[in-house]
Design a protein around this motif. Sequence first.
Motif, PDB file in Angstrom:
ATOM      1  N   ASN A  37     -26.930  57.563 -37.427  1.00  0.00           N
ATOM      2  CA  ASN A  37     -26.259  58.121 -36.264  1.00  0.00           C
ATOM      3  C   ASN A  37     -25.890  57.006 -35.296  1.00  0.00           C
ATOM      4  OD1 ASN A  37     -26.256  59.368 -33.404  1.00  0.00           O
ATOM      5  ND2 ASN A  37     -26.157  61.146 -34.758  1.00  0.00           N
ATOM      6  N   GLU A  38     -24.755  57.168 -34.585  1.00  0.00           N
ATOM      7  CA  GLU A  38     -24.286  56.124 -33.679  1.00  0.00           C
ATOM      8  C   GLU A  38     -25.269  55.862 -32.541  1.00  0.00           C
ATOM      9  OE1 GLU A  38     -20.383  58.112 -33.242  1.00  0.00           O
ATOM     10  OE2 GLU A  38     -19.564  56.110 -33.473  1.00  0.00           O
ATOM     11  N   ALA A  39     -26.096  56.872 -32.221  1.00  0.00           N
ATOM     12  CA  ALA A  39     -27.050  56.713 -31.118  1.00  0.00           C
ATOM     13  C   ALA A  39     -28.243  55.846 -31.512  1.00  0.00           C
ATOM     14  CB  ALA A  39     -27.546  58.087 -30.667  1.00  0.00           C
ATOM     15  N   PHE A  40     -28.466  55.674 -32.816  1.00  0.00           N
ATOM     16  CA  PHE A  40     -29.654  54.957 -33.256  1.00  0.00           C
ATOM     17  C   PHE A  40     -29.647  53.500 -32.825  1.00  0.00           C
ATOM     18  CE2 PHE A  40     -32.088  52.506 -36.437  1.00  0.00           C
ATOM     19  CZ  PHE A  40     -33.326  53.088 -36.234  1.00  0.00           C
ATOM     20  N   GLY A  41     -28.453  52.889 -32.745  1.00  0.00           N
ATOM     21  CA  GLY A  41     -28.375  51.492 -32.309  1.00  0.00           C
ATOM     22  C   GLY A  41     -28.992  51.295 -30.946  1.00  0.00           C
ATOM     23  N   GLY A  42     -28.697  52.224 -30.019  1.00  0.00           N
ATOM     24  CA  GLY A  42     -29.282  52.145 -28.682  1.00  0.00           C
ATOM     25  C   GLY A  42     -30.774  52.361 -28.701  1.00  0.00           C
ATOM     26  N   ILE A  79     -24.591  35.987 -31.675  1.00  0.00           N
ATOM     27  CA  ILE A  79     -23.781  36.796 -30.763  1.00  0.00           C
ATOM     28  C   ILE A  79     -22.291  36.540 -30.985  1.00  0.00           C
ATOM     29  CG2 ILE A  79     -23.507  35.291 -28.746  1.00  0.00           C
ATOM     30  CD1 ILE A  79     -24.653  38.967 -28.758  1.00  0.00           C
ATOM     31  N   SER A  80     -21.937  35.384 -31.580  1.00  0.00           N
ATOM     32  CA  SER A  80     -20.533  35.131 -31.927  1.00  0.00           C
ATOM     33  C   SER A  80     -20.055  36.116 -32.982  1.00  0.00           C
ATOM     34  CB  SER A  80     -20.361  33.692 -32.428  1.00  0.00           C
ATOM     35  OG  SER A  80     -20.652  32.765 -31.418  1.00  0.00           O
ATOM     36  N   ILE A  81     -20.968  36.521 -33.869  1.00  0.00           N
ATOM     37  CA  ILE A  81     -20.621  37.516 -34.895  1.00  0.00           C
ATOM     38  C   ILE A  81     -20.352  38.859 -34.231  1.00  0.00           C
ATOM     39  CG2 ILE A  81     -21.439  38.699 -36.980  1.00  0.00           C
ATOM     40  CD1 ILE A  81     -23.198  36.260 -37.549  1.00  0.00           C
ATOM     41  N   PHE A  82     -21.129  39.172 -33.193  1.00  0.00           N
ATOM     42  CA  PHE A  82     -20.900  40.409 -32.437  1.00  0.00           C
ATOM     43  C   PHE A  82     -19.501  40.405 -31.817  1.00  0.00           C
ATOM     44  CE2 PHE A  82     -21.016  42.326 -28.143  1.00  0.00           C
ATOM     45  CZ  PHE A  82     -21.132  43.667 -28.499  1.00  0.00           C
ATOM     46  N   PHE A  83     -19.106  39.288 -31.205  1.00  0.00           N
ATOM     47  CA  PHE A  83     -17.789  39.217 -30.595  1.00  0.00           C
ATOM     48  C   PHE A  83     -16.684  39.176 -31.651  1.00  0.00           C
ATOM     49  CE2 PHE A  83     -20.098  37.709 -26.744  1.00  0.00           C
ATOM     50  CZ  PHE A  83     -19.622  38.685 -25.887  1.00  0.00           C
ATOM     51  N   PHE A  84     -16.999  38.674 -32.833  1.00  0.00           N
ATOM     52  CA  PHE A  84     -16.053  38.739 -33.950  1.00  0.00           C
ATOM     53  C   PHE A  84     -15.781  40.202 -34.294  1.00  0.00           C
ATOM     54  CE2 PHE A  84     -15.657  39.024 -38.679  1.00  0.00           C
ATOM     55  CZ  PHE A  84     -14.383  38.471 -38.799  1.00  0.00           C
ATOM     56  N   ALA A  85     -16.842  41.013 -34.333  1.00  0.00           N
ATOM     57  CA  ALA A  85     -16.682  42.444 -34.612  1.00  0.00           C
ATOM     58  C   ALA A  85     -15.876  43.135 -33.514  1.00  0.00           C
ATOM     59  CB  ALA A  85     -18.049  43.110 -34.757  1.00  0.00           C
ATOM     60  N   ILE A  86     -16.096  42.722 -32.250  1.00  0.00           N
ATOM     61  CA  ILE A  86     -15.322  43.272 -31.137  1.00  0.00           C
ATOM     62  C   ILE A  86     -13.843  42.924 -31.314  1.00  0.00           C
ATOM     63  CG2 ILE A  86     -14.873  43.063 -28.651  1.00  0.00           C
ATOM     64  CD1 ILE A  86     -17.310  44.731 -29.274  1.00  0.00           C
ATOM     65  N   LEU A 101     -20.001  44.597 -41.562  1.00  0.00           N
ATOM     66  CA  LEU A 101     -20.755  43.979 -40.465  1.00  0.00           C
ATOM     67  C   LEU A 101     -21.637  44.970 -39.727  1.00  0.00           C
ATOM     68  CD1 LEU A 101     -18.121  41.611 -38.789  1.00  0.00           C
ATOM     69  CD2 LEU A 101     -20.172  40.925 -40.048  1.00  0.00           C
ATOM     70  N   LYS A 102     -21.314  46.247 -39.795  1.00  0.00           N
ATOM     71  CA  LYS A 102     -21.995  47.239 -38.960  1.00  0.00           C
ATOM     72  C   LYS A 102     -23.501  47.273 -39.182  1.00  0.00           C
ATOM     73  CE  LYS A 102     -18.132  50.279 -37.904  1.00  0.00           C
ATOM     74  NZ  LYS A 102     -17.502  51.603 -38.051  1.00  0.00           N
ATOM     75  N   PHE A 103     -23.915  47.226 -40.435  1.00  0.00           N
ATOM     76  CA  PHE A 103     -25.355  47.245 -40.729  1.00  0.00           C
ATOM     77  C   PHE A 103     -26.053  46.065 -40.069  1.00  0.00           C
ATOM     78  CE2 PHE A 103     -28.915  45.645 -43.181  1.00  0.00           C
ATOM     79  CZ  PHE A 103     -29.732  46.761 -43.280  1.00  0.00           C
ATOM     80  N   TRP A 104     -25.478  44.860 -40.224  1.00  0.00           N
ATOM     81  CA  TRP A 104     -26.100  43.651 -39.688  1.00  0.00           C
ATOM     82  C   TRP A 104     -26.105  43.660 -38.164  1.00  0.00           C
ATOM     83  CZ3 TRP A 104     -28.826  40.979 -42.971  1.00  0.00           C
ATOM     84  CH2 TRP A 104     -28.500  41.051 -44.328  1.00  0.00           C
ATOM     85  N   LEU A 105     -25.063  44.213 -37.565  1.00  0.00           N
ATOM     86  CA  LEU A 105     -25.018  44.282 -36.106  1.00  0.00           C
ATOM     87  C   LEU A 105     -26.079  45.228 -35.562  1.00  0.00           C
ATOM     88  CD1 LEU A 105     -21.159  44.408 -35.483  1.00  0.00           C
ATOM     89  CD2 LEU A 105     -22.698  42.581 -34.779  1.00  0.00           C
ATOM     90  N   VAL A 106     -26.163  46.421 -36.159  1.00  0.00           N
ATOM     91  CA  VAL A 106     -27.074  47.462 -35.657  1.00  0.00           C
ATOM     92  C   VAL A 106     -28.527  47.141 -35.952  1.00  0.00           C
ATOM     93  CG1 VAL A 106     -27.722  49.900 -35.887  1.00  0.00           C
ATOM     94  CG2 VAL A 106     -25.318  49.257 -35.762  1.00  0.00           C
ATOM     95  N   PHE A 107     -28.814  46.612 -37.150  1.00  0.00           N
ATOM     96  CA  PHE A 107     -30.198  46.463 -37.570  1.00  0.00           C
ATOM     97  C   PHE A 107     -30.754  45.043 -37.458  1.00  0.00           C
ATOM     98  CE2 PHE A 107     -28.759  50.294 -39.722  1.00  0.00           C
ATOM     99  CZ  PHE A 107     -29.790  51.174 -39.427  1.00  0.00           C
ATOM    100  N   VAL A 108     -29.890  44.054 -37.283  1.00  0.00           N
ATOM    101  CA  VAL A 108     -30.392  42.669 -37.240  1.00  0.00           C
ATOM    102  C   VAL A 108     -29.948  41.945 -35.965  1.00  0.00           C
ATOM    103  CG1 VAL A 108     -30.453  40.431 -38.404  1.00  0.00           C
ATOM    104  CG2 VAL A 108     -30.402  42.530 -39.765  1.00  0.00           C
ATOM    105  N   ILE A 109     -28.653  41.776 -35.784  1.00  0.00           N
ATOM    106  CA  ILE A 109     -28.135  40.884 -34.744  1.00  0.00           C
ATOM    107  C   ILE A 109     -28.477  41.371 -33.334  1.00  0.00           C
ATOM    108  CG2 ILE A 109     -26.034  39.923 -33.726  1.00  0.00           C
ATOM    109  CD1 ILE A 109     -24.879  39.838 -36.591  1.00  0.00           C
ATOM    110  N   LEU A 110     -28.089  42.598 -32.994  1.00  0.00           N
ATOM    111  CA  LEU A 110     -28.339  43.101 -31.642  1.00  0.00           C
ATOM    112  C   LEU A 110     -29.832  43.328 -31.358  1.00  0.00           C
ATOM    113  CD1 LEU A 110     -25.273  45.471 -31.080  1.00  0.00           C
ATOM    114  CD2 LEU A 110     -25.685  43.198 -30.119  1.00  0.00           C
TER     115      LEU A 110
END
Length: 387
Positions: A13-18, A70-77, A257-266
């Motif tokens: 779910n999209e809320a899980f990241g938060g 965090i550069s990977i996060f901005f790459f996704a943005i 990238l979504k998995f890595w952003l939600v579960f690792v990077i952020l």
Amino acid sequence: MTLFERLKKFVYNEAFGGVLLIICTIFALLVQNSFLSDHYRELLNLNMGFVAGEFRLEKPFLLWVNDGLISIFFFAIGLELKKEFMQGAFKEARSIILPFAAAVGGIIVPASIFALVNVGDAYTLKGWAIPTATDTAFALAVLMMCGKHIPSSLKIFLLSLAIFDDVGAILIIAIFYTSKLSIVAFIVASCVILVLLTLNLLGITRKSFYFICALILWVSVLKSGVHATLAGLIVAFFIPLFTKEGKPFLKEIDESLKFWLVFVILPLFAFANAGVNLANIDLKSILSGASVGIFLGLFVGKQVGVFAFSYLAIKSGLARLPEGANFKQLYGVCILTGIGFTMSLFIDGLAYEVSDIFNYADNLSILVASFCSGILGFVYLKFFARA
């Protein structure tokens, strides 16, 4: 539905990241303020890197997270921004006006409040950009928890606003938080950008080519003195939408990238930056100009600035309310933009390089303002903003 299926549905779910960011924040606070605090600081200060001849790239673990991951996060943005401009909500010029105006208001008003609180203090004023950022994952998680009576168009508005907000943060970092510039590194970066442009024009979709270019560009931007997060955004703009066979290329990279952003990077970013040392915080630190300016900027400035500029754009006829939403619901979303958290902590680290200069009260102020914005936004949207 089995317990495993329910758990899997919740995790994706999209809320899980938060939720995961909240868990990592609490964990970081507990570790920093326990017998493990020395080990926590040792991990963050652990020097890592590599040497090749006269070239050296060594940084503490914390900076590898803040400059690298965090550069990977901005790459996704950047990927999201390009997709929206080429195919999505930003394809029509009018649809851009509302989130763009809201993002501008969410930068100008909080920064002005911070500046007014700290006028005359040159050092503290370096943190004017701290309350201008919004944590997309947190804000979206709270919005998703508010119930089905909140129109989906408001979620799109929040995401669109967050994209412009993040681009604004990158530009602020690049312009106002740069060190001594290196001409050689700039030349290398420019050459890489030309290569990326060539790959894009030729329609080449070999991921390895873009990865090598991204790596060289990141190092050159890092060495240039401009913050390395800018490299992520630049690379994203040169990723082709489709392969020559018509298969979605940009979307495939974005999804991977979504998995890595939600579960690792952020989560790792939150854990590395949210460890506020509460031991030395006193009333004087809490009432310092930096702490008060950050709190008022995030909790008051963000919601007032975002709503005021949105309201003016709508009433002037330049933009329209998100479909199915009213001004009460729009204001509730504006409250959520005061959740600065990870992005505000990131800019705080750039503005005040000595993290304990205010006895960590500035970091605590970010967490408290984000918490207050999240709680108030949730209660308001849940119980007082029904259509």
